[in-house]
Design a protein around this motif. Sequence first.
Motif, PDB file in Angstrom:
ATOM      1  N   PHE A  27       0.845  -1.192   0.000  1.00  0.00           N
ATOM      2  CA  PHE A  27       0.000   0.000   0.000  1.00  0.00           C
ATOM      3  C   PHE A  27       0.878   1.238   0.000  1.00  0.00           C
ATOM      4  O   PHE A  27       1.968   1.239   0.587  1.00  0.00           O
ATOM      5  CB  PHE A  27      -0.885   0.044   1.250  1.00  0.00           C
ATOM      6  N   GLN A  31      -3.622   3.521  -0.887  1.00  0.00           N
ATOM      7  CA  GLN A  31      -4.017   2.899  -2.148  1.00  0.00           C
ATOM      8  C   GLN A  31      -3.250   1.595  -2.346  1.00  0.00           C
ATOM      9  O   GLN A  31      -2.064   1.520  -2.035  1.00  0.00           O
ATOM     10  CB  GLN A  31      -3.724   3.837  -3.327  1.00  0.00           C
ATOM     11  N   LEU A  32      -3.922   0.593  -2.865  1.00  0.00           N
ATOM     12  CA  LEU A  32      -3.287  -0.678  -3.162  1.00  0.00           C
ATOM     13  C   LEU A  32      -2.361  -0.497  -4.356  1.00  0.00           C
ATOM     14  O   LEU A  32      -2.788  -0.094  -5.432  1.00  0.00           O
ATOM     15  CB  LEU A  32      -4.348  -1.739  -3.474  1.00  0.00           C
ATOM     16  N   HIS A  45     -10.213  -7.147   0.466  1.00  0.00           N
ATOM     17  CA  HIS A  45     -11.247  -6.122   0.577  1.00  0.00           C
ATOM     18  C   HIS A  45     -11.170  -5.435   1.939  1.00  0.00           C
ATOM     19  O   HIS A  45     -11.262  -4.203   2.035  1.00  0.00           O
ATOM     20  CB  HIS A  45     -12.611  -6.743   0.350  1.00  0.00           C
ATOM     21  N   GLN A  48      -8.158  -3.104   2.053  1.00  0.00           N
ATOM     22  CA  GLN A  48      -8.422  -1.881   1.301  1.00  0.00           C
ATOM     23  C   GLN A  48      -9.355  -0.957   2.063  1.00  0.00           C
ATOM     24  O   GLN A  48      -9.190   0.270   2.038  1.00  0.00           O
ATOM     25  CB  GLN A  48      -9.012  -2.214  -0.069  1.00  0.00           C
ATOM     26  N   LYS A  52      -8.473   2.821   3.312  1.00  0.00           N
ATOM     27  CA  LYS A  52      -9.262   4.004   2.957  1.00  0.00           C
ATOM     28  C   LYS A  52      -9.582   4.840   4.191  1.00  0.00           C
ATOM     29  O   LYS A  52      -9.538   6.063   4.151  1.00  0.00           O
ATOM     30  CB  LYS A  52     -10.568   3.599   2.281  1.00  0.00           C
TER      31      LYS A  52
END
Length: 96
Positions: A27, A31-32, A45, A48, A52
Amino acid sequence: MGYFLLISFAIFLAFMLIDRPLLVIAFKDGQLVRHKGKVPKGFLHDCQDIAKRHPFTGTVKVYSNRFKPAKVVLSRSIDHRTQQRIKNVFPHQSFK
């Protein structure tokens, strides 16, 4: 005989020093950036989602061990609260 021992020791040392995780998730600023290996979709998921809400820069690596199912290693640049959140969502059952 001496050359054989020297070469086998060098190969053994190189084998021990190579970093071989099962999966890597990187990361940057929440952001991935990249992922390598077979990552469970739910875990990706959740990571992420955590990124965020609390943006961080670092890597998440998972290693396989003979005696333990899996070991999660997080980079030091990730703060401790975020590290704990990632460890809480890690699916240990997927890595048996």
